[in-house]
Write a protein that holds these residues in place. Structure first.
Motif, PDB file in Angstrom:
ATOM      1  N   ASP A 118       0.832  -1.209   0.000  1.00  0.00           N
ATOM      2  CA  ASP A 118       0.000   0.000   0.000  1.00  0.00           C
ATOM      3  C   ASP A 118       0.862   1.254   0.000  1.00  0.00           C
ATOM      4  O   ASP A 118       0.630   2.195   0.736  1.00  0.00           O
ATOM      5  CB  ASP A 118      -0.960  -0.017   1.195  1.00  0.00           C
ATOM      6  N   VAL A 119       1.894   1.249  -0.837  1.00  0.00           N
ATOM      7  CA  VAL A 119       2.817   2.373  -0.935  1.00  0.00           C
ATOM      8  C   VAL A 119       2.617   3.042  -2.288  1.00  0.00           C
ATOM      9  O   VAL A 119       2.451   2.370  -3.294  1.00  0.00           O
ATOM     10  CB  VAL A 119       4.283   1.881  -0.791  1.00  0.00           C
ATOM     11  N   VAL A 120       2.623   4.358  -2.282  1.00  0.00           N
ATOM     12  CA  VAL A 120       2.511   5.099  -3.535  1.00  0.00           C
ATOM     13  C   VAL A 120       3.721   6.031  -3.669  1.00  0.00           C
ATOM     14  O   VAL A 120       4.429   6.278  -2.694  1.00  0.00           O
ATOM     15  CB  VAL A 120       1.198   5.923  -3.616  1.00  0.00           C
ATOM     16  N   VAL A 121       3.922   6.543  -4.874  1.00  0.00           N
ATOM     17  CA  VAL A 121       5.036   7.457  -5.126  1.00  0.00           C
ATOM     18  C   VAL A 121       4.920   8.647  -4.178  1.00  0.00           C
ATOM     19  O   VAL A 121       3.841   9.207  -4.010  1.00  0.00           O
ATOM     20  CB  VAL A 121       5.030   7.914  -6.603  1.00  0.00           C
ATOM     21  N   GLY A 122       6.043   8.974  -3.522  1.00  0.00           N
ATOM     22  CA  GLY A 122       6.072  10.096  -2.581  1.00  0.00           C
ATOM     23  C   GLY A 122       6.020   9.659  -1.127  1.00  0.00           C
ATOM     24  O   GLY A 122       6.338  10.445  -0.234  1.00  0.00           O
ATOM     25  N   ASP A 123       5.613   8.405  -0.859  1.00  0.00           N
ATOM     26  CA  ASP A 123       5.562   7.900   0.518  1.00  0.00           C
ATOM     27  C   ASP A 123       6.973   7.734   1.082  1.00  0.00           C
ATOM     28  O   ASP A 123       7.910   7.438   0.347  1.00  0.00           O
ATOM     29  CB  ASP A 123       4.862   6.538   0.585  1.00  0.00           C
ATOM     30  N   THR A 124       7.091   7.870   2.389  1.00  0.00           N
ATOM     31  CA  THR A 124       8.352   7.624   3.075  1.00  0.00           C
ATOM     32  C   THR A 124       8.312   6.198   3.605  1.00  0.00           C
ATOM     33  O   THR A 124       7.317   5.781   4.197  1.00  0.00           O
ATOM     34  CB  THR A 124       8.550   8.615   4.234  1.00  0.00           C
ATOM     35  N   ILE A 125       9.385   5.451   3.364  1.00  0.00           N
ATOM     36  CA  ILE A 125       9.447   4.057   3.808  1.00  0.00           C
ATOM     37  C   ILE A 125      10.715   3.831   4.627  1.00  0.00           C
ATOM     38  O   ILE A 125      11.648   4.638   4.590  1.00  0.00           O
ATOM     39  CB  ILE A 125       9.413   3.071   2.611  1.00  0.00           C
ATOM     40  N   LYS A 126      10.723   2.705   5.345  1.00  0.00           N
ATOM     41  CA  LYS A 126      11.911   2.260   6.070  1.00  0.00           C
ATOM     42  C   LYS A 126      12.289   0.907   5.484  1.00  0.00           C
ATOM     43  O   LYS A 126      11.432   0.043   5.281  1.00  0.00           O
ATOM     44  CB  LYS A 126      11.615   2.128   7.559  1.00  0.00           C
ATOM     45  N   VAL A 127      13.578   0.724   5.201  1.00  0.00           N
ATOM     46  CA  VAL A 127      14.053  -0.546   4.665  1.00  0.00           C
ATOM     47  C   VAL A 127      14.201  -1.523   5.832  1.00  0.00           C
ATOM     48  O   VAL A 127      14.853  -1.207   6.828  1.00  0.00           O
ATOM     49  CB  VAL A 127      15.397  -0.374   3.912  1.00  0.00           C
ATOM     50  N   THR A 128      13.561  -2.711   5.709  1.00  0.00           N
ATOM     51  CA  THR A 128      13.546  -3.667   6.822  1.00  0.00           C
ATOM     52  C   THR A 128      14.545  -4.806   6.664  1.00  0.00           C
ATOM     53  O   THR A 128      14.810  -5.529   7.617  1.00  0.00           O
ATOM     54  CB  THR A 128      12.139  -4.269   6.984  1.00  0.00           C
ATOM     55  N   SER A 129      15.088  -4.992   5.449  1.00  0.00           N
ATOM     56  CA  SER A 129      16.085  -6.051   5.265  1.00  0.00           C
ATOM     57  C   SER A 129      16.983  -5.736   4.074  1.00  0.00           C
ATOM     58  O   SER A 129      16.676  -4.866   3.275  1.00  0.00           O
ATOM     59  CB  SER A 129      15.395  -7.407   5.053  1.00  0.00           C
ATOM     60  N   HIS A 147       7.306  -6.429  -8.635  1.00  0.00           N
ATOM     61  CA  HIS A 147       7.195  -6.334  -7.179  1.00  0.00           C
ATOM     62  C   HIS A 147       8.385  -5.596  -6.578  1.00  0.00           C
ATOM     63  O   HIS A 147       8.961  -6.027  -5.600  1.00  0.00           O
ATOM     64  CB  HIS A 147       7.045  -7.722  -6.552  1.00  0.00           C
ATOM     65  N   THR A 148       8.756  -4.486  -7.243  1.00  0.00           N
ATOM     66  CA  THR A 148       9.884  -3.697  -6.757  1.00  0.00           C
ATOM     67  C   THR A 148       9.503  -2.223  -6.626  1.00  0.00           C
ATOM     68  O   THR A 148       8.542  -1.758  -7.241  1.00  0.00           O
ATOM     69  CB  THR A 148      11.104  -3.803  -7.697  1.00  0.00           C
ATOM     70  N   LEU A 149      10.296  -1.523  -5.843  1.00  0.00           N
ATOM     71  CA  LEU A 149      10.152  -0.083  -5.660  1.00  0.00           C
ATOM     72  C   LEU A 149      11.471   0.577  -5.996  1.00  0.00           C
ATOM     73  O   LEU A 149      12.527   0.035  -5.690  1.00  0.00           O
ATOM     74  CB  LEU A 149       9.836   0.249  -4.195  1.00  0.00           C
ATOM     75  N   LYS A 150      11.413   1.758  -6.609  1.00  0.00           N
ATOM     76  CA  LYS A 150      12.603   2.582  -6.753  1.00  0.00           C
ATOM     77  C   LYS A 150      12.500   3.608  -5.622  1.00  0.00           C
ATOM     78  O   LYS A 150      11.506   4.313  -5.511  1.00  0.00           O
ATOM     79  CB  LYS A 150      12.621   3.272  -8.111  1.00  0.00           C
ATOM     80  N   VAL A 151      13.528   3.645  -4.792  1.00  0.00           N
ATOM     81  CA  VAL A 151      13.507   4.484  -3.606  1.00  0.00           C
ATOM     82  C   VAL A 151      14.761   5.358  -3.582  1.00  0.00           C
ATOM     83  O   VAL A 151      15.852   4.883  -3.880  1.00  0.00           O
ATOM     84  CB  VAL A 151      13.462   3.599  -2.326  1.00  0.00           C
ATOM     85  N   LEU A 152      14.591   6.631  -3.219  1.00  0.00           N
ATOM     86  CA  LEU A 152      15.744   7.521  -3.031  1.00  0.00           C
ATOM     87  C   LEU A 152      16.131   7.462  -1.557  1.00  0.00           C
ATOM     88  O   LEU A 152      15.346   7.834  -0.683  1.00  0.00           O
ATOM     89  CB  LEU A 152      15.394   8.957  -3.414  1.00  0.00           C
ATOM     90  N   ILE A 153      17.333   6.967  -1.302  1.00  0.00           N
ATOM     91  CA  ILE A 153      17.839   6.849   0.064  1.00  0.00           C
ATOM     92  C   ILE A 153      18.956   7.863   0.244  1.00  0.00           C
ATOM     93  O   ILE A 153      19.807   8.016  -0.627  1.00  0.00           O
ATOM     94  CB  ILE A 153      18.360   5.411   0.319  1.00  0.00           C
ATOM     95  N   GLU A 163      16.831   0.010  -5.959  1.00  0.00           N
ATOM     96  CA  GLU A 163      15.650  -0.790  -6.261  1.00  0.00           C
ATOM     97  C   GLU A 163      15.480  -1.822  -5.155  1.00  0.00           C
ATOM     98  O   GLU A 163      16.414  -2.559  -4.848  1.00  0.00           O
ATOM     99  CB  GLU A 163      15.810  -1.475  -7.623  1.00  0.00           C
ATOM    100  N   LEU A 164      14.303  -1.847  -4.568  1.00  0.00           N
ATOM    101  CA  LEU A 164      14.040  -2.747  -3.450  1.00  0.00           C
ATOM    102  C   LEU A 164      12.805  -3.600  -3.728  1.00  0.00           C
ATOM    103  O   LEU A 164      11.887  -3.171  -4.426  1.00  0.00           O
ATOM    104  CB  LEU A 164      13.814  -1.943  -2.159  1.00  0.00           C
ATOM    105  N   ASP A 165      12.797  -4.775  -3.157  1.00  0.00           N
ATOM    106  CA  ASP A 165      11.665  -5.690  -3.251  1.00  0.00           C
ATOM    107  C   ASP A 165      10.565  -5.224  -2.293  1.00  0.00           C
ATOM    108  O   ASP A 165      10.864  -4.623  -1.261  1.00  0.00           O
ATOM    109  CB  ASP A 165      12.160  -7.087  -2.856  1.00  0.00           C
ATOM    110  N   PHE A 166       9.296  -5.521  -2.617  1.00  0.00           N
ATOM    111  CA  PHE A 166       8.187  -5.162  -1.724  1.00  0.00           C
ATOM    112  C   PHE A 166       8.424  -5.699  -0.310  1.00  0.00           C
ATOM    113  O   PHE A 166       8.052  -5.068   0.662  1.00  0.00           O
ATOM    114  CB  PHE A 166       6.875  -5.751  -2.230  1.00  0.00           C
ATOM    115  N   THR A 167       9.041  -6.874  -0.206  1.00  0.00           N
ATOM    116  CA  THR A 167       9.222  -7.531   1.090  1.00  0.00           C
ATOM    117  C   THR A 167      10.307  -6.877   1.940  1.00  0.00           C
ATOM    118  O   THR A 167      10.445  -7.210   3.106  1.00  0.00           O
ATOM    119  CB  THR A 167       9.571  -9.016   0.905  1.00  0.00           C
ATOM    120  N   GLN A 168      11.081  -5.953   1.348  1.00  0.00           N
ATOM    121  CA  GLN A 168      12.192  -5.331   2.068  1.00  0.00           C
ATOM    122  C   GLN A 168      11.843  -3.997   2.721  1.00  0.00           C
ATOM    123  O   GLN A 168      12.702  -3.381   3.319  1.00  0.00           O
ATOM    124  CB  GLN A 168      13.375  -5.092   1.109  1.00  0.00           C
ATOM    125  N   VAL A 169      10.602  -3.544   2.555  1.00  0.00           N
ATOM    126  CA  VAL A 169      10.263  -2.205   3.046  1.00  0.00           C
ATOM    127  C   VAL A 169       8.999  -2.219   3.892  1.00  0.00           C
ATOM    128  O   VAL A 169       8.189  -3.124   3.804  1.00  0.00           O
ATOM    129  CB  VAL A 169      10.059  -1.197   1.879  1.00  0.00           C
TER     130      VAL A 169
END
Length: 172
Positions: A118-129, A147-153, A163-169
């Motif tokens: 349930d993540v959309v562009v612009g959301d803030t996420i935390k990497v879990t693995s 099933h990936t996200l492009k995230v600016l860290i 690029e992170l997997d859905f399961t990593q965030v």
């Protein structure tokens, strides 16, 4: 007709697994059967070989002579796969193909039904693995198919795209 696609094992001539995979995928595309035959897989694993003092990673077939096909079994799909060049038949008693059980699929490492996110562009996420664990980032792109996200860290004082997997965030 909302049948669920199941995994079937197809026996092929040894060494023809990738050709059979390509042939089935081509037939599916040509006949527009994407809704019946979903996926064709040649299970492989990476093996490290050392030749002349150099490390090489080779893909080795886990089940030589076999191809896995995820499909809805009906007369047409059975006929198409059975009559693909290089296929000697389905694995199962007589002429009736038997789908793999959920346990067999899990043991083979085939991952089914990736989690929705349930993540959309612009959301803030935390990497879990993974290598970026505990980093925070902002979602720049969501790829539902892969099933990936492009995230600016923020790393070393600058924004780094990963690029992170859905399961990593996890969403914050």
């Amino acid at each position: 007709m909302s049948e669920k696609a199941k995994w079937y094992v197809v026996h092929t001539y040894s060494g023809h697994e990738n050709k059979v995979k390509a042939n089935i995928e081509k037939i599916v595309e040509n006949r527009g059967m994407e809704d019946v035959i979903h996926e064709v897989l040649v299970p492989t694993e990476d093996k490290v070989e050392i030749k002349n003092g150099k490390k090489k990673i080779k893909q080795k077939k886990i089940f030589p002579g076999y191809v896995l096909v995820k499909m809805i079994m009906n007369d047409e799909s059975w006929y198409v796969v059975r009559n693909t060049r290089g296929v000697t038949g389905f694995v199962g008693p007589g002429s009736k193909p038997i789908p793999l059980t959920d346990e067999e699929i899990k043991n083979m490492g085939i991952v089914e039904a990736m989690p929705e996110i349930d993540v959309v562009v612009g959301d803030t996420i935390k990497v879990t693995s993974g290598p970026f664990e505990s980093f925070m980032g902002v979602v720049k792109d969501v790829n539902l198919e892969k099933h990936t996200l492009k995230v600016l860290i923020s790393m070393f004082g600058r924004e780094t795209p990963v690029e992170l997997d859905f399961t990593q965030v996890q969403k914050l």
